[in-house]
Scaffold this active site. Structure first.
Site, short mmCIF file in Angstrom:
data_model
loop_
_atom_site.label_atom_id
_atom_site.label_comp_id
_atom_site.label_asym_id
_atom_site.label_seq_id
_atom_site.Cartn_x
_atom_site.Cartn_y
_atom_site.Cartn_z
N GLY A 1 -51.32 -12.31 4.83
CA GLY A 1 -50.29 -11.70 5.67
C GLY A 1 -50.66 -11.68 7.14
CB ALA B 1 -50.74 -7.66 2.27
N1 CO8 Z 1 -56.98 -5.41 2.10
C1 CO8 Z 1 -57.66 -4.26 1.98
N2 CO8 Z 1 -58.90 -4.09 2.48
C2 CO8 Z 1 -59.46 -5.12 3.12
C3 CO8 Z 1 -58.81 -6.36 3.27
C4 CO8 Z 1 -57.50 -6.48 2.72
N3 CO8 Z 1 -56.77 -7.59 2.85
N4 CO8 Z 1 -59.62 -7.20 3.94
C5 CO8 Z 1 -60.74 -6.52 4.20
N5 CO8 Z 1 -60.65 -5.27 3.71
C6 CO8 Z 1 -61.65 -4.19 3.76
C7 CO8 Z 1 -62.78 -4.43 2.77
O1 CO8 Z 1 -62.40 -4.00 1.48
C8 CO8 Z 1 -63.87 -3.60 3.37
O2 CO8 Z 1 -63.62 -2.25 3.06
P1 CO8 Z 1 -64.87 -1.25 2.71
O3 CO8 Z 1 -65.66 -1.18 3.99
O4 CO8 Z 1 -64.18 0.01 2.36
O5 CO8 Z 1 -65.62 -1.91 1.60
C9 CO8 Z 1 -63.65 -3.77 4.89
O6 CO8 Z 1 -62.29 -4.20 5.03
C10 CO8 Z 1 -64.54 -4.83 5.50
O7 CO8 Z 1 -64.39 -6.00 4.74
P2 CO8 Z 1 -65.62 -6.97 4.39
O8 CO8 Z 1 -66.85 -6.15 4.14
O9 CO8 Z 1 -65.17 -7.88 3.30
O10 CO8 Z 1 -65.76 -7.70 5.81
P3 CO8 Z 1 -66.32 -9.16 6.08
O11 CO8 Z 1 -66.37 -9.26 7.58
O12 CO8 Z 1 -67.57 -9.42 5.31
O13 CO8 Z 1 -65.21 -10.17 5.51
C11 CO8 Z 1 -62.95 -10.97 5.23
C12 CO8 Z 1 -63.95 -10.21 6.11
C13 CO8 Z 1 -63.38 -12.43 5.08
C14 CO8 Z 1 -61.62 -10.89 5.94
C15 CO8 Z 1 -62.88 -10.34 3.81
O14 CO8 Z 1 -62.74 -8.94 3.96
C16 CO8 Z 1 -61.71 -10.82 2.99
O15 CO8 Z 1 -61.81 -11.88 2.39
N6 CO8 Z 1 -60.62 -10.03 2.92
C17 CO8 Z 1 -59.48 -10.32 2.08
C18 CO8 Z 1 -58.64 -11.45 2.62
C19 CO8 Z 1 -57.45 -11.71 1.73
O16 CO8 Z 1 -57.57 -12.00 0.55
N7 CO8 Z 1 -56.24 -11.61 2.31
C20 CO8 Z 1 -55.00 -11.83 1.61
C21 CO8 Z 1 -54.45 -10.52 1.16
S1 CO8 Z 1 -52.95 -10.71 0.20
C22 CO8 Z 1 -51.76 -10.94 1.36
O17 CO8 Z 1 -52.01 -10.94 2.52
C23 CO8 Z 1 -50.36 -11.16 0.85
C24 CO8 Z 1 -49.37 -11.08 2.01
C25 CO8 Z 1 -47.95 -11.10 1.49
C26 CO8 Z 1 -47.46 -9.70 1.14
C27 CO8 Z 1 -45.97 -9.65 1.16
C28 CO8 Z 1 -45.43 -9.21 -0.12
C29 CO8 Z 1 -43.93 -9.44 -0.22
#
Ligand code: CO8
Length: 256
Positions: free
Chosen positions: A107, A64
């Site tokens: 998500g 998400a």
């Molecule tokens: N949300 C928002 N932005 C994101 C997300 C995310 N989940 N994942 C990546 N991005 C963005 C980063 O902020 C970054 O943006 P910017 O260029 O503006 O700085 C861009 O994408 C690229 O990301 P990275 O530089 O971090 O890319 P990497 O290739 O180095 O890493 C990863 C990729 C490993 C995927 C890393 O981005 C990461 O760990 N992301 C977060 C993963 C995470 O924590 N996911 C769980 C989110 S919570 C969730 O999913 C709950 C679901 C249930 C909701 C339902 C409610 C009822």
């Protein structure tokens, strides 16, 4: 603004591409609304026999959109029933395959699990890292993952927030097939076209029967399956399928 998803049709297969590659396909409300509203009429279309959901090479979806959620209050989340609309995607009756390349986290992993099966590229990484954000899975991770891989492995993923690679994901039953990344879409499309070539009534009944196994007792599930089997004898496709076998030709299913 770029379209949050791209929808293409290849004969009876609909390919849906999540289209926020720069944000690793973080699932925001725009993506959710586009997927659920654009696919709803296609789900009802008898000429659509299979959906394929994919992301980019780097990320199926990284969860998400944390930036969209971060500042929300409990009352906002609760009153808008945040992200409940994904239930509509899960409820689509057309068979759906998730083609996962790269990250399927939070998500993103949960969205893949809403599909009937997951085909993973060998670079795929799965995880439920919500615990690192001070929350827990919210789109089915604690429920669907547990049913797919069992309590112990689900606890491991949900409590540590670690990722698992495609090989581990296949070994524990999360993933149906692992495929070299450059062949992922070829193999997914081959399977999707095979499914789409069968009777849509039969494929719909088949997935309903399999899904029922996760919902009910063995006795009830077996009865449900047998009754569905019986009911398919009311279809022209059953007559055609069996006649074609006897006549040693390929069946021509009409979805009737
Ligand atoms: N949300 C928002 N932005 C994101 C997300 C995310 N989940 N994942 C990546 N991005 C963005 C980063 O902020 C970054 O943006 P910017 O260029 O503006 O700085 C861009 O994408 C690229 O990301 P990275 O530089 O971090 O890319 P990497 O290739 O180095 O890493 C990863 C990729 C490993 C995927 C890393 O981005 C990461 O760990 N992301 C977060 C993963 C995470 O924590 N996911 C769980 C989110 S919570 C969730 O999913 C709950 C679901 C249930 C909701 C339902 C409610 C009822």
């Amino acid at each position: 603004m770029e379209n949050p998803i791209i929808v293409e049709r290849k004969e009876r297969v609909v390919i849906v591409t999540l289209n926020r590659p720069a944000a690793r396909n973080a699932l925001n409300s725009d993506i959710m609304n586009a997927v659920t509203s654009e696919l709803a009429p296609l789900d009802r279309d008898p000429d659509v026999g299979c959906f394929v959901l994919r992301g980019s090479d780097k990320a199926f979806a990284a969860g998400a959109d944390i930036k969209e959620m971060a500042e929300k209050s409990f009352s906002e989340m609760y009153s808008e029933d945040f992200f409940a609309a994904w239930d509509r995607f899960a409820a689509f009756r057309t068979p759906k395959i998730a083609a996962v390349s790269g990250y399927a986290l939070g998500g993103g992993c949960e969205l893949a699990m809403m599909c009937d099966m997951i085909f993973a590229a060998d670079n795929a990484m799965f995880g439920q890292p919500e615990i690192k954000l001070g929350v827990i899975p919210g789109m089915g991770g604690s429920q669907r993952l547990t049913r797919l891989v069992g309590k112990s492995k689900a606890m491991d993923m949900v409590l540590t927030g670690r990722m698992m690679d495609a090989v581990e994901a296949e070994r524990c039953g999360l993933v149906a097939r692992v495929i070299p990344a450059d062949q992922l879409m070829d193999e997914v499309l081959k399977a999707a076209q095979t499914i789409a070539g069968y009777s849509k009534i039969a494929t719909t009944a088949a997935r309903e029967a399999v899904d029922r196994a996760l919902e009910t007792s063995l006795r009830e599930g077996l009865l449900f399956e047998r009754r569905l089997f019986h009911s398919l004898f009311a279809t022209a496709d059953q007559k055609e399928g069996m006649k074609a076998f006897v006549e040693k030709r390929v069946a021509d299913f009409k979805g009737k």
